[in-house]
Design an enzyme around this catalytic site. Structure first.
Site, PDB file in Angstrom:
ATOM      1  N   TYR A  37       0.097   2.146  -3.911  1.00  0.00           N
ATOM      2  CA  TYR A  37      -0.074   0.696  -3.712  1.00  0.00           C
ATOM      3  C   TYR A  37      -0.965   0.102  -4.811  1.00  0.00           C
ATOM      4  CZ  TYR A  37      -1.291  -3.586  -1.063  1.00  0.00           C
ATOM      5  OH  TYR A  37      -1.496  -4.884  -0.640  1.00  0.00           O
ATOM      6  N   LYS A  39       0.021  -2.661  -7.610  1.00  0.00           N
ATOM      7  CA  LYS A  39      -0.686  -3.948  -7.689  1.00  0.00           C
ATOM      8  C   LYS A  39      -1.404  -4.103  -9.033  1.00  0.00           C
ATOM      9  CE  LYS A  39       0.412  -5.603  -3.596  1.00  0.00           C
ATOM     10  NZ  LYS A  39       1.343  -6.733  -3.467  1.00  0.00           N
TER      11      LYS A  39
END
Ligand code: NAP
Length: 244
Positions: free
Chosen positions: A152, A156
């Site tokens: 993640y 990002k």
């Protein structure tokens, strides 16, 4: 002038729903994108009841060709595309040594690759219109990293590099690209936090509470506005003052 057309991905619930409601209130025509048709239809009905305009469009963002098609079809239908908010995102958390290749790939696919494809597809109609506002929803995890979120956080963080590059390529054409990076926001994504966890988290947040979708939507509304044309390539952290 006709209404500006805004695509908002992940609009069926959570932060994306809040962004869609806010942009509709700002006078945009919102194209609400996600997989859950019933939730999208309910959102559009709520927007219409409040005097706004919106349409629902189902799309699985894990499918790159579907993303490309969705952006092209929206632009063709309306003859324009002014605002693109890449908000949809997933988590498949796990400690590094236990994280499977599939969990890494899935998160990169939905959270980063789909955003690249959507930005690429949006560039043509935005260049034609000599106007564009791209807002990508990042995360403080992408700025600081986070235990259990290698996939993640990588997606990002990649989103920031992608956004800054898009900003540089398209900046002279009236198109801006920015990231809004939320901290803890009360949605399904943070539903795993029990009351005690929430209390503990809030002790570290300067303003003393979790964020709401409306807090994030307010930042997106600003960056998507016509008069935000001198702000580009930025990461706006909206976390209530959260030291990581
Ligand atoms: P959420 O409540 O879990 O909602 C996720 C949204 O993304 C839903 O509308 C979902 O719609 C959509 N989505 C997921 N996978 C999709 C796919 N394959 N195709 C199409 N749509 C898909 O999450 P949220 O908390 O609102 O998060 C929104 C964004 O903010 C994400 O990018 C997230 O990483 C970021 N963020 C959230 C927090 C937080 O604390 N909540 C913090 C930092 C950053 P369907 O299921 O209907 O497809």
């Amino acid at each position: 002038m006709e209404k500006r057309v805004a695509i908002v991905t992940g609009a069926s619930r959570g932060i994306g729903r809040g962004i869609a409601m806010r942009l509709a209130r700002d006078g945009r025509h919102v194209v609400a994108v996600a997989r859950n048709a019933a939730q999208l239809e309910a959102l559009c009905a709520e927007i219409a009841a409040a005097g706004g305009s919106a349409e629902a469009r189902t799309c699985d963002l894990a499918d790159g060709q579907a993303v490309q098609r969705m952006v092209e079809e929206v632009s063709e239908k309306h003859g324009r595309l002014d605002i693109l908010v890449n908000n949809a995102g997933i988590t498949k958390d796990g400690l590094l040594m236990r994280m499977s290749d599939a969990d890494f790939d899935d998160v990169i696919n939905v959270n980063l690759r789909s955003v690249f494809i959507a930005c690429r597809a949006a560039a043509r109609p935005m260049l034609r219109g000599k106007f564009g506002r791209i807002v990508n929803i990042g995360s403080v995890s992408g700025v600081e990293g986070n235990k259990g979120q290698a996939n993640y956080a990588a997606a990002k963080a990649g989103l920031i590099g992608l956004t800054k590059s898009v900003a540089k390529e398209l900046g002279s054409k009236g198109i801006t690209a920015n990231v809004v990076a939320p901290g803890f926001v009360e949605t399904d994504m943070t539903a795993f936090l029990g009351p005690d966890d929430k209390k503990k988290v809030c002790e570290h947040i300067t303003v003393g509470r979790l964020g709401t979708p409306e807090d994030i939507a307010a930042a997106v509304s600003y960056l998507a506005a016509d008069d935000a044309g001198y702000v580009t390539g930025q990461v706006l952290v909206v976390d209530g003052g959260l030291p990581m």
